[in-house]
Design a protein around this motif. Structure first.
Motif, short mmCIF file in Angstrom:
data_model
loop_
_atom_site.label_atom_id
_atom_site.label_comp_id
_atom_site.label_asym_id
_atom_site.label_seq_id
_atom_site.Cartn_x
_atom_site.Cartn_y
_atom_site.Cartn_z
N MET A 1 0.82 -1.19 0.00
CA MET A 1 0.00 0.00 0.00
C MET A 1 0.86 1.24 0.00
O MET A 1 0.57 2.20 -0.67
CB MET A 1 -0.90 -0.09 1.22
CG MET A 1 -1.92 0.97 1.56
SD MET A 1 -2.39 2.22 0.45
CE MET A 1 -1.85 3.62 1.36
N ARG A 2 1.95 1.28 0.73
CA ARG A 2 2.81 2.45 0.78
C ARG A 2 3.24 2.84 -0.63
O ARG A 2 3.64 2.01 -1.43
CB ARG A 2 4.05 2.16 1.63
CG ARG A 2 3.75 2.07 3.10
CD ARG A 2 4.03 3.42 3.75
NE ARG A 2 3.80 3.30 5.18
CZ ARG A 2 3.03 4.13 5.84
NH1 ARG A 2 2.44 5.13 5.25
NH2 ARG A 2 2.85 3.98 7.12
N GLY A 3 3.11 4.15 -0.89
CA GLY A 3 3.53 4.64 -2.19
C GLY A 3 2.44 4.59 -3.24
O GLY A 3 2.58 5.19 -4.29
N SER A 4 1.37 3.87 -3.00
CA SER A 4 0.30 3.84 -3.98
C SER A 4 -0.82 4.78 -3.55
O SER A 4 -0.86 5.25 -2.43
CB SER A 4 -0.24 2.41 -4.14
OG SER A 4 -0.76 1.94 -2.93
N THR A 5 -1.71 5.05 -4.46
CA THR A 5 -2.81 5.96 -4.21
C THR A 5 -3.95 5.21 -3.52
O THR A 5 -4.29 4.10 -3.92
CB THR A 5 -3.32 6.57 -5.52
OG1 THR A 5 -2.23 7.23 -6.15
CG2 THR A 5 -4.44 7.54 -5.29
N VAL A 6 -4.51 5.84 -2.51
CA VAL A 6 -5.68 5.27 -1.83
C VAL A 6 -6.90 6.00 -2.37
O VAL A 6 -6.94 7.23 -2.37
CB VAL A 6 -5.60 5.46 -0.31
CG1 VAL A 6 -6.87 4.97 0.37
CG2 VAL A 6 -4.39 4.75 0.26
N PHE A 7 -7.88 5.26 -2.82
CA PHE A 7 -9.10 5.86 -3.32
C PHE A 7 -10.17 5.82 -2.22
O PHE A 7 -10.40 4.78 -1.62
CB PHE A 7 -9.58 5.14 -4.58
CG PHE A 7 -8.65 5.33 -5.73
CD1 PHE A 7 -8.67 6.51 -6.47
CD2 PHE A 7 -7.71 4.37 -6.05
CE1 PHE A 7 -7.79 6.71 -7.52
CE2 PHE A 7 -6.83 4.56 -7.10
CZ PHE A 7 -6.87 5.74 -7.83
N VAL A 8 -10.75 6.97 -1.98
CA VAL A 8 -11.78 7.12 -0.96
C VAL A 8 -13.07 7.49 -1.68
O VAL A 8 -13.07 8.29 -2.61
CB VAL A 8 -11.38 8.22 0.05
CG1 VAL A 8 -12.49 8.45 1.06
CG2 VAL A 8 -10.07 7.86 0.74
N SER A 9 -14.17 6.91 -1.23
CA SER A 9 -15.46 7.22 -1.85
C SER A 9 -16.53 7.45 -0.80
O SER A 9 -16.43 6.98 0.33
CB SER A 9 -15.88 6.09 -2.79
OG SER A 9 -16.00 4.87 -2.07
N PHE A 10 -17.57 8.19 -1.21
CA PHE A 10 -18.75 8.37 -0.39
C PHE A 10 -19.56 7.09 -0.49
O PHE A 10 -19.70 6.53 -1.58
CB PHE A 10 -19.59 9.56 -0.89
CG PHE A 10 -18.91 10.89 -0.70
CD1 PHE A 10 -19.07 11.59 0.48
CD2 PHE A 10 -18.11 11.42 -1.70
CE1 PHE A 10 -18.44 12.82 0.66
CE2 PHE A 10 -17.48 12.64 -1.53
CZ PHE A 10 -17.64 13.34 -0.34
N VAL A 11 -20.05 6.61 0.65
CA VAL A 11 -20.79 5.35 0.67
C VAL A 11 -22.00 5.47 1.59
O VAL A 11 -22.02 6.33 2.48
CB VAL A 11 -19.90 4.17 1.17
CG1 VAL A 11 -18.74 3.92 0.22
CG2 VAL A 11 -19.41 4.42 2.58
N PRO A 12 -23.00 4.62 1.40
CA PRO A 12 -24.09 4.58 2.37
C PRO A 12 -23.60 3.94 3.67
O PRO A 12 -22.67 3.12 3.66
CB PRO A 12 -25.16 3.71 1.69
CG PRO A 12 -24.48 3.01 0.57
CD PRO A 12 -23.20 3.73 0.27
N VAL A 13 -24.22 4.31 4.76
CA VAL A 13 -23.78 3.82 6.07
C VAL A 13 -23.79 2.29 6.15
O VAL A 13 -22.96 1.70 6.84
CB VAL A 13 -24.61 4.46 7.21
CG1 VAL A 13 -26.05 3.96 7.21
CG2 VAL A 13 -23.94 4.23 8.56
N GLU A 14 -24.69 1.64 5.44
CA GLU A 14 -24.77 0.18 5.49
C GLU A 14 -23.45 -0.48 5.08
O GLU A 14 -23.12 -1.56 5.54
CB GLU A 14 -25.91 -0.34 4.60
CG GLU A 14 -27.29 0.05 5.08
CD GLU A 14 -27.68 1.48 4.69
OE1 GLU A 14 -27.04 2.08 3.81
OE2 GLU A 14 -28.63 2.00 5.31
N GLU A 15 -22.69 0.17 4.19
CA GLU A 15 -21.44 -0.41 3.71
C GLU A 15 -20.32 -0.39 4.76
O GLU A 15 -19.33 -1.10 4.60
CB GLU A 15 -20.96 0.30 2.45
CG GLU A 15 -21.76 -0.07 1.23
CD GLU A 15 -21.14 0.48 -0.06
OE1 GLU A 15 -19.91 0.63 -0.13
OE2 GLU A 15 -21.92 0.76 -0.98
N ILE A 16 -20.46 0.43 5.79
CA ILE A 16 -19.38 0.55 6.77
C ILE A 16 -19.76 0.01 8.16
O ILE A 16 -18.93 -0.01 9.05
CB ILE A 16 -18.87 2.00 6.88
CG1 ILE A 16 -19.99 2.96 7.28
CG2 ILE A 16 -18.23 2.42 5.56
CD1 ILE A 16 -19.53 4.38 7.53
#
Length: 157
Positions: A1-16
């Motif tokens: 993971m280090r050095g790569s891009t992390v993609f963050v997205s908006f999600v519905p609460v059920e997914e988390i």
């Protein structure tokens, strides 16, 4: 993971909810990971995933005023957002997923006119919050059944 891009997205609460429950409410029912603000119109939820698609980190942001305590009285009252239910999967901690979710959330709060973000953070996470610019304010306190906490604040640009 280090050095790569992390993609963050908006999600519905059920997914988390599963990650929240696993990290923040272990041994408790899944519903215990829900909050009273999760479904409000201004509340948003963010998630970061590993390259394989597994949920790595999550956070929720809502427009909630600062608690009515003397230590927080000097801070702004307009444009206040609260960070809640931030969690990182144990197997990816320290790999940047939590920081990516936090930065994306702070950017989204700023874009929505936010001037300050606060949270009720566990003392075990104090180093993380400080690393990302938050300042502890006031006295430590205990959340029954969860542990020692501190209020943390961050002024937004």
């Amino acid at each position: 993971m280090r050095g790569s891009t992390v993609f963050v997205s908006f999600v519905p609460v059920e997914e988390i909810l599963d990650l929240r429950q696993e990290v923040l409410r272990p041994g408790q029912p899944r519903e215990s990971a829900l909050t009273d603000v999760d479904m409000l119109p201004d509340t948003f939820h963010l998630a970061a995933r590993t390259d394989s698609g597994a949920l790595a980190a999550c956070a929720t942001f809502s427009t909630e005023p600062l608690p009515d305590t003397p230590a927080l009285a000097p801070f702004v009252t307009e444009g206040v957002w609260r960070l809640r239910k931030m969690a990182s999967a144990p197997q990816v901690r320290g790999q940047g997923y939590g920081g990516a979710v936090l930065r994306a959330g702070l950017d989204a709060c700023t874009a929505r006119g936010g001037r300050l973000v606060w949270c009720s953070g566990r003392l075990v996470a104090a180093g993380f919050y400080r690393h990302h610019g938050f300042t502890p304010v006031g006295d430590q306190y205990t959340v029954p059944g969860i542990g020692r906490h501190h209020h943390f604040v961050l002024r937004l640009p």
